[in-house]
Scaffold this motif. Sequence first.
Motif, PDB file in Angstrom:
ATOM      1  N   HIS A  91       0.784  -1.053  -0.001  1.00 21.34           N
ATOM      2  CA  HIS A  91      -0.018  -0.038  -0.076  1.00 21.34           C
ATOM      3  C   HIS A  91       0.749   1.292  -0.096  1.00 21.34           C
ATOM      4  CE1 HIS A  91      -3.550  -2.195   0.919  1.00 21.34           C
ATOM      5  NE2 HIS A  91      -2.801  -2.940   1.754  1.00 21.34           N
ATOM      6  N   CYS A 130      -4.431   5.979   0.815  1.00 19.23           N
ATOM      7  CA  CYS A 130      -3.719   4.761   0.000  1.00 19.23           C
ATOM      8  C   CYS A 130      -3.505   5.376  -1.348  1.00 19.23           C
ATOM      9  CB  CYS A 130      -4.188   3.472   0.173  1.00 19.23           C
ATOM     10  SG  CYS A 130      -3.139   2.279  -0.704  1.00 19.23           S
ATOM     11  N   GLN A 132      -1.602   3.735  -3.607  1.00 17.07           N
ATOM     12  CA  GLN A 132      -0.874   2.709  -4.498  1.00 17.07           C
ATOM     13  C   GLN A 132      -2.273   1.563  -4.699  1.00 17.07           C
ATOM     14  OE1 GLN A 132       2.300   2.020  -5.509  1.00 17.07           O
ATOM     15  NE2 GLN A 132       1.347   0.099  -6.381  1.00 17.07           N
ATOM     16  N   CYS A 134      -4.508  -1.109  -4.645  1.00 18.53           N
ATOM     17  CA  CYS A 134      -4.447  -2.247  -3.860  1.00 18.53           C
ATOM     18  C   CYS A 134      -5.610  -3.278  -4.071  1.00 18.53           C
ATOM     19  CB  CYS A 134      -4.211  -1.770  -2.549  1.00 18.53           C
ATOM     20  SG  CYS A 134      -5.120  -0.729  -1.704  1.00 18.53           S
ATOM     21  N   HIS A 138      -9.811  -0.065  -3.139  1.00 21.32           N
ATOM     22  CA  HIS A 138      -8.785   0.644  -2.968  1.00 21.32           C
ATOM     23  C   HIS A 138      -9.240   2.079  -2.551  1.00 21.32           C
ATOM     24  CE1 HIS A 138      -5.415   3.276  -3.487  1.00 21.32           C
ATOM     25  NE2 HIS A 138      -6.017   3.910  -4.648  1.00 21.32           N
ATOM     26  N   MET A 141     -10.124   2.988   0.759  1.00 19.63           N
ATOM     27  CA  MET A 141      -8.960   2.794   1.952  1.00 19.63           C
ATOM     28  C   MET A 141      -8.589   4.131   2.601  1.00 19.63           C
ATOM     29  SD  MET A 141      -5.814   0.511   1.842  1.00 19.63           S
ATOM     30  CE  MET A 141      -4.594   0.576   2.992  1.00 19.63           C
TER      31      MET A 141
HETATM   32 CU   LIG Z   1      -4.170   0.262  -0.215  1.00 20.07          CU
END
Ligand SMILES: [Cu+2]
Length: 148
Positions: A91, A130, A132, A134, A138, A141
């Motif tokens: 992450h 986050c 990135q 994921c 995502h 997040m």
């Molecule tokens: Cu993430």
Amino acid sequence: MSKREKLVITLIAICALAIGYRFAGSVNKTNHFVEIIPLTTFAEFEKRSQNQKRGQGDIFLTAQQWAWLPELTISSNRNYILHIATADIQHAFHLETGATGQSIDVLIQPGQEYLIKLQNLKPGVFAIGCTQYCGIEHNKMRGKLIVE
Ligand SMILES: [Cu+2]
């Protein structure tokens, strides 16, 4: 040395300085407040995280699909070391600018523990995200850092 040779050497020197300056700048921006240490096991990190008491200088945050846990409430009167590890995949931690005067972005990879110095904290509720991709959720997040 011909004029042409001098010109080439000057251009190479300028490029080397520019690359060096850029590299030094990026190292300062990403590394001066982050320390990375190998994680023995995630379970061990989780245990330390669960034993954290309010008011201590070390605080723990877990990245997992798809949350940042727990919601942290800290005080603006002191400095902290924020410990972050991931429970599953890679992450990227993002803390918005307001908390410390600059945004903090750290790639969080499995098997590592990230120690981030939090200094000069300002009171408020700050978003953690986050950055990135994921997985399917995502975008959901998100977490919160509450500074009192
Ligand atoms: Cu993430």
